[in-house]
Design an enzyme around this catalytic site. Sequence first.
Site, mmCIF file in Angstrom:
data_model
loop_
_atom_site.group_PDB
_atom_site.id
_atom_site.type_symbol
_atom_site.label_atom_id
_atom_site.label_comp_id
_atom_site.label_asym_id
_atom_site.label_seq_id
_atom_site.Cartn_x
_atom_site.Cartn_y
_atom_site.Cartn_z
ATOM 1 N N ARG A 319 13.544 4.419 -22.416
ATOM 2 C CA ARG A 319 13.085 6.240 -22.166
ATOM 3 C C ARG A 319 14.173 6.973 -21.603
ATOM 4 O O ARG A 319 14.379 8.178 -21.611
ATOM 5 C CB ARG A 319 11.661 6.288 -21.420
ATOM 6 N N GLU A 708 3.044 13.231 -16.568
ATOM 7 C CA GLU A 708 4.128 12.897 -15.932
ATOM 8 C C GLU A 708 5.075 13.976 -16.074
ATOM 9 O O GLU A 708 6.146 14.295 -15.288
ATOM 10 C CB GLU A 708 5.120 11.781 -16.898
HETATM 11 N N1 MTE Z 1 -2.233 11.571 -10.777
HETATM 12 C C1 MTE Z 1 -2.814 11.142 -9.939
HETATM 13 N N2 MTE Z 1 -3.477 11.558 -9.009
HETATM 14 N N3 MTE Z 1 -2.578 9.721 -9.778
HETATM 15 C C2 MTE Z 1 -1.829 8.943 -10.481
HETATM 16 O O1 MTE Z 1 -1.639 7.705 -10.075
HETATM 17 N N4 MTE Z 1 -0.381 8.738 -12.325
HETATM 18 C C3 MTE Z 1 0.480 9.300 -13.274
HETATM 19 C C4 MTE Z 1 -0.032 10.530 -13.932
HETATM 20 N N5 MTE Z 1 -0.820 11.243 -12.806
HETATM 21 C C5 MTE Z 1 -1.253 9.420 -11.401
HETATM 22 C C6 MTE Z 1 -1.427 10.971 -11.913
HETATM 23 C C7 MTE Z 1 1.252 8.559 -14.368
HETATM 24 S S1 MTE Z 1 2.599 7.692 -13.865
HETATM 25 C C8 MTE Z 1 0.742 8.560 -15.595
HETATM 26 S S2 MTE Z 1 1.557 7.802 -16.759
HETATM 27 C C9 MTE Z 1 -0.460 9.444 -16.116
HETATM 28 O O2 MTE Z 1 -1.042 10.110 -14.650
HETATM 29 C C10 MTE Z 1 -1.445 8.448 -16.610
HETATM 30 O O3 MTE Z 1 -2.546 9.209 -16.645
HETATM 31 P P1 MTE Z 1 -3.010 9.752 -18.181
HETATM 32 O O4 MTE Z 1 -2.255 9.280 -19.369
HETATM 33 O O5 MTE Z 1 -4.379 10.028 -18.241
HETATM 34 O O6 MTE Z 1 -2.254 11.224 -17.960
HETATM 35 MO MO1 MOS Z 2 3.000 6.153 -15.761
HETATM 36 S S1 MOS Z 2 4.901 5.749 -15.085
HETATM 37 O O1 MOS Z 2 3.412 5.817 -17.541
HETATM 38 O O2 MOS Z 2 2.081 4.834 -15.364
#
Ligand code: MTE
Ligand code: MOS
Length: 799
Positions: A319, A708
């Site tokens: 990535r 992200e």
């Molecule tokens: N938001 C919160 N509050 N806590 C989290 O741990 N993880 C992030 C993001 N937002 C996270 C977060 C990461 S690394 C990812 S990949 C995505 O949320 C995963 O959730 P989604 O695929 O539902 O967006």
């Molecule tokens: Mo998020 S780093 O893809 O869990």
Amino acid sequence: MSALSQRPANPVVGQEIPHEAAALHVTGDALYTDDLAVRTHGILHAHPVQAPHAHARITRLDTSPALAVPGVVRVLTVDDVPGVNDAGVKHDEPLFPSEVMFYGHAVCWVLGETLEAARLGSLAVEVDYDPLPSLVTVHEAIEAESFQGGQPHMERGDIEAGFEGAAHVFSGEFEFAGQEHFYLETHCSIALVDENGQIFIQSSTQHPTETQDIVAHVLGLASNAVTVQCLRMGGGFGGKEMQPHGYAAIAALGATLTGRPVRLRLTRTQDMTMSGKRHGFHAGWRVAFDDNGVLQALDATLTSDGGWSLDLSEPVLARALCHIDNTYWIPNIRVNGRIAKTHKTSQTAFRGFGGPQGMLVIEDILGRCAPLLGIDPIDLRRRNFYVEGQDTPYGQPVRHPERSGICWDQVLSTGEVLARRAEIAAYNASHEHSKRALAMTPVKFGISFNFTSFNQAGALVHVYKDGSVLITHGGTEMGQGLHTKMLQVAATSLGVPLSVVRLAPTRTDKVPNTSATAASSGADLNGGAVKNACEQIVERLRPLREDPANAGLDWAALVNKAYFSRIQLWAAGFYKTEGLHWDSSIMHGSPFKYFSYGVAASEVEVDGFTGAYRLRRVDIVHDVGDSLSPLVDIGQIEGAFVQGAGWLTLEDLRWDESDRPSRGRLATQAASTYKLPSFSEMPEVFNVALLERAHEDGAVYGSKAVGEPPLMLAFSVREALREAAAAFGPTGTSVDLASPATPEAVYWAVEEARGGAEPPHMTAMVEGAPGVVPDQPHADAAPLQPRSERATQSASVGT
Ligand code: MTE
Ligand code: MOS
């Protein structure tokens, strides 16, 4: 408009509702895995024995003294493993090691009636070690040629021709740090075993299915004997994508051997010293521009610091390679990647998953080269944006490239950028010891797992006879609001009010074979599956609904009637993302369903005496498609931005690089030494807007992922700090800025701009045509220098 993306009239998606558990979060009523421990009778507590060496062979392990400690029930060692002694999927991560691979590596686990008994037991275990030489820094690993995993190569165009004709060629190096996840809830698992030897695990995991797989292979069981549930996580941020599995396996092993429930929850220091972090990288690069500052060629070698085992290092690196272009068209490009194997925790996924690392390299290049080209960085970035018809270096057409420009222009105008820059110029002219700057940076981030198979999801929707609805899906909730969005999707597709729908926790016996909730694709994938299940039910109800005899029946009455007509009222839904293909062997294909776009402008003020700074104002426009849940999305953008700013400016991971016995020890093991963003680091003015008219045809109800991509908007803070530091010197000053850009690092950048002493290990800028891409760090980089002095940036300039 596709059937997937089209919204019915008055949809519940798009409504501004709070997070489904917001009230529970703020009152403390929300249950996290470890809260279940006090509710579980007879539970045992697990405590690790952590090795005090970066690298050593275990020559003797005597657990008997621990058994003499009151309250100690058992010590788990390699001899207890009935199945495979491995905590990962790459088979390079022994659950119980015979060779210590990093300082703090757990060699065995003590089970006690209380946590204190287990802790005292762990101190009593006798271990003899035969210390071995260790590689702690990425430099040392490169020198020793200690690499692991594949070495991807991505190339497009004619790299040599790109450099030959170019008006400006620059080369340099850049090494930047990783990041601790610092989720509020540390790693935690509770395991129970039933009368048939079936295992039930409650785990704080982003990937319940993989936790299930690993527990099954450690115990030598089939997957149907292991069930994993994740209630919710107090943050995962990628850190719980692969790393919970081993802890769950320890708990499950303990439960199997003792017949009692076992709880394993890491303390903060255990979590910080044992679990993986964001990968730090070293980059060597060479770049070419034409006379107008238009990128002609980029040649780069990225070396990530993978730590002791592979974990997710390969996809993270892939990535990174796929994001080194960010929003910029680079006609001729060659990027090589490799993963250093070091004696550190095994670095892992962290919000952005390598994307931030790749993008940081090109943003750093543009920030350093703009003054040398004599072009305003805002213009330099803007003039290199992709336009319609261009492809990424890995061959994917860039769809909607104009959105970068639209976001850019909106930030320029709503952020009053030009007027504020005039104010900043006046401020700087009248302030000798403090300077301000405003920088803008864009984000383009590919959505989908690079690994095509992961782009699938399942859901289970139950409609009960009274019309109430219960949904389960394969995604996990970590605070990101996925469950809130899934409730909205279900209500929308069933055509019922939100109050009718309830959501049950993620469990592998409800929805099997799930992908990690990661890559920001949770809502795209699980939303597709929930919608599919709901549509099956709606379809089965259609004849009843269309029957004039039933005109005027509300949802509950219609459902009740359907039950008595023997219509199936539940459904399993499935979704897979169409149109993806990726060949990792040649780093080519179209791995992403779409790109997310965003732009940020950040204004900072730097104090010339100390390098201390303030973040005065941030303006963001970000593309989330047609938002499924606008409050959730804005929260995600704010949170991601601040987390990114933490990575780039505050959070300073330090390992002991000396030759003392403490070599390899993580020196920053707690919030006292590892500085996280808090209220005092929030921007003083923080404006976040969602891009309008941003419908995404390829995703559920026209939405886009959000988790992200906004993290990378924080590059604007780092670039603003660079420009403010440069403002202490003459016009056209290019400064090198270490990452993280702590006040200390900014101080050194200010010194450089003033023409003062450079930190000892910064190599001066050299005139002359650069040769090959430097992939070796400077030989004179001495160990255990403060990070700012180690900032291994150098650039040689040739025209
Ligand atoms: N938001 C919160 N509050 N806590 C989290 O741990 N993880 C992030 C993001 N937002 C996270 C977060 C990461 S690394 C990812 S990949 C995505 O949320 C995963 O959730 P989604 O695929 O539902 O967006
Ligand atoms: Mo998020 S780093 O893809 O869990």
